[in-house]
Scaffold this active site. Sequence first.
Site, mmCIF file in Angstrom:
data_model
loop_
_atom_site.group_PDB
_atom_site.id
_atom_site.type_symbol
_atom_site.label_atom_id
_atom_site.label_comp_id
_atom_site.label_asym_id
_atom_site.label_seq_id
_atom_site.Cartn_x
_atom_site.Cartn_y
_atom_site.Cartn_z
ATOM 1 N N HIS A 365 0.805 -1.228 0.000
ATOM 2 C CA HIS A 365 0.000 0.000 0.000
ATOM 3 C C HIS A 365 0.837 1.276 0.000
ATOM 4 C CE1 HIS A 365 -3.904 -2.003 1.021
ATOM 5 N NE2 HIS A 365 -3.085 -2.893 1.558
ATOM 6 N N LYS A 556 -8.667 13.571 4.941
ATOM 7 C CA LYS A 556 -7.766 12.412 4.891
ATOM 8 C C LYS A 556 -6.731 12.615 5.978
ATOM 9 C CE LYS A 556 -6.863 13.615 0.544
ATOM 10 N NZ LYS A 556 -6.787 12.515 -0.397
ATOM 11 N N ARG A 557 -5.900 11.598 6.283
ATOM 12 C CA ARG A 557 -4.819 11.797 7.242
ATOM 13 C C ARG A 557 -3.939 12.970 6.821
ATOM 14 N NH1 ARG A 557 -4.188 7.778 11.162
ATOM 15 N NH2 ARG A 557 -2.518 9.122 11.881
ATOM 16 N N LYS A 562 0.432 14.372 1.076
ATOM 17 C CA LYS A 562 -0.953 14.612 0.652
ATOM 18 C C LYS A 562 -1.202 16.105 0.397
ATOM 19 C CE LYS A 562 -2.726 10.604 3.252
ATOM 20 N NZ LYS A 562 -3.340 9.708 2.240
ATOM 21 N N THR A 664 -8.852 6.297 -1.656
ATOM 22 C CA THR A 664 -10.179 5.696 -1.744
ATOM 23 C C THR A 664 -11.250 6.752 -1.457
ATOM 24 O OG1 THR A 664 -9.758 4.910 0.500
ATOM 25 C CG2 THR A 664 -9.630 3.288 -1.258
ATOM 26 N N LYS A 668 -15.144 7.695 -3.153
ATOM 27 C CA LYS A 668 -16.405 7.989 -2.446
ATOM 28 C C LYS A 668 -16.990 9.310 -2.931
ATOM 29 C CE LYS A 668 -14.308 5.551 1.374
ATOM 30 N NZ LYS A 668 -13.426 5.686 2.549
#
Length: 817
Positions: A365, A556-557, A562, A664, A668
């Site tokens: 991952h 998100k984290r 990110k 992911t 959504k």
Amino acid sequence: MDDKENLPILSNSVEQVTADLHRHYNFTLGRFDSDDMNGYMMTALALTIRDRLMDRWRITKLRGSRHNVRKVMYLSLEFLLGRSLSNAILNLDMEESIRGALADFGSKLEEIESDEKDAGLGNGGLGRLAACFMDSCATLGLPVIGYGIRYEYGMFHQSFQEGRQVEQPDHWLIGGNPWEIERPGHTRRVRFYGKTEYYNNDSGRLCARWINTQDVLAVPYDMPIPGYKNDKVNTLRLWKAAATDEFNLQEFNAGDYADAVAEKNLAEQITMVLYPNDSSENGKELRLRQQYFLASASLQDVIADWVMLNGEEFNDFDQFNCFQLNDTHPTLAVAELMRLLIDDHGIGWDEAWRITTRTMAYTNHTLLPEALEKWPVRLFRELLPRLLDIVFEINARFIAEVAHRWPGDTQRQQRMSIIEEGDEQYVRMAYLAIVGSFSVNGVAALHSQLLTTGLFKDFYELWPDKFNNKTNGVTPRRWLSHCNPNLGSLLNEAIGDGWRTDLTELEKLRPLADDTEFQKRWFDVKQRNKLPLIERVKDKCRVDFSVDSLFDVQVKRIHEYKRQLLNILHVIHLYDRITRGDTEGLVPRSVLLGGKAAPGYALAKLIIKLANNVATVVNSDETVSPWLKLAFLPNYRVTSMEVICPGTDLSEQISTAGKEASGTGNMKFMMNGALTIGTYDGANIEILDAVGADNFFLFGLRVEDIPSFRMQHDANAIIAEDHDLNRVMQLLECGHFNMFEPGIFDPIIQTVRNPQDQWMVAADFRSFIDAQQDVNVAYKNRSRWVRSSILNTAASAQFSSDRTIAEYARDIWKLPL
Ligand code: 26Q
């Protein structure tokens, strides 16, 4: 079918459900008054539903445990389930009768549902993926058992003090977990410490045994995983650590009764807390104990069942069992299966290795090299001496294979060794997983390709056929049917309800994308879905989002890769424009951020503080706030996303190219009709391909551009040459957002200005701002925007985890569908 398999099925009539609710409320829970009713009513309702799962569960288990059924064990240190009540109601089709029964108590279903705590047994994407996979396996009727850890404390609760993250323990089991069933009869014993002893067995063969160990018991708690309206209920088995009775008998007998009992804590510590780190936390012994505890208990469980059915005949064990390793976290299973087969079942090395390597499959991952797990050999030897022997033997044989294939290439042998040499030796867990598995997969097309050309190139050259891709997906039951009933009704009217089990039916929306009447109804749904989100933001952040603004969301984290920071720089840029009076053509925007930072990740925590400070300045400036709002939602979790994604217009997926394995959340949002602004990274690429470039805001450098770009450009030159970025940096550097806290954001400023900035924030700024300007223009043309929104939902079918699981079943697990 024999009668043990007949489904008695308790009635779902309003009368029967009402009677059961009363029974559980008054008798099981012993409640006679109606104080604090909701908490208990939630439990009573869960038990009422659980009753209806029981026979389906028993029969699913019975069928799956026959000796000719191939089954899969999904091993994961994380299962981020969120709430189970609404999901069970949906999958058992009980909503109507439950609403009817609750009316009898004067309760509303929504209020009762909100009393259920999230099962937060995961950090983020990887843990939630495991939960979506369990849902899809049950819905597809596949014999897949989840194995995990029953953490006493799940993901921490996040709040803010003066804009800084504060962590509080998440004692989610307080008040009881109505879904779990303890199964003490299936308790297993897991060994630690001690040493290896060699001896000759009865037939004179040299054998090894692990002696002088300190043992811990593993007690299973089973959670039901109902399939969608198919009478299937799969099992998620979570292990809890318990002390053995002989634990510290010595102290006990010496009269230190209290001390001896207190020592039990040491054993029970193993399953006390989830590590709140979504990249590896290196070298923590407790974490290694958790990993071995899961691997050993789960394998013993499977082998005990095997022996019960087949005796000591392991020849075709691999034909009926497959273990899917969710990242390297449960990889000790490779060595543990070898140990169990060799030491406990007397099988020779070669046969044990044949069985193991045909049974294990590994999912990777991450592409961040620094996130690859490795364990100091010293620690490994102390905690798991017998396992280390086996790992060394696996490695010796593997290196011999490499030497045979590439004679004389000692550099390659060193590169590929499971043992990293140096001042301190380490076990490289990813390499152990690759060597011990028949399948290695990435989680999106780009990610899988980068694994074979980068991180695992040497292994790909040796075993090209092991490597494959399985693009992630999300369950449309939770992420569309449950979370977005308004859109669900519209879809039913427009294209029928086949999409609930076959998401490809969403394709039927395409012709409607240009229908103005349908566009209007679609828009109305989105606007209606914004209302609960507006309430949530008002309640938790004291910020008022206008329903007429563009809802721009990144949840998100918190991680540098990110790039929440890039998003904040855009907000500062808009703020700068607005305060300069440059509002011509601007669409009002509400920017929402959410996510937890690992408690030890200082820069991530500082990014949260920056976001909160910028929010305070932006929201309190009356000339700015009609145009722009910023809020940071505390304690983002599965349940928050269920409110957020239906009301979102714009999904921010802005990682540095090549760093986000898949994502992911992006799926959504797309399913719920958001448009994406994103980099060419992870599953964004597949989203872009599916929906078309006209309906996606692509920006930023591509993976292949980054090395040469870095040679030629430096962040400070970019900042100097870009007027807008320069102004943003000036606002940051003059302390505009930290008037009374001088210098606190210096570490952030330094990362943006750092010529070595790995995350390319300055490099992608211009492209991001331009793409955001395109978003602005697109949103002003309502018909165009809504058309794109419809097309996003229409193209989202391939991101159903049903599709992903069908591929795992066909290509890796070899399960008939
Ligand atoms: C490892 C060792 C010690 C302590 C913690 C850990 C640890 C725990 C969790 C390391 C990594 C994680 C979680 C990783 C994760 O969530 N990765 C995400 O997986 C998603 C599902 O495949 C992808 O969509 C995301 O791109 C990826 O970041």
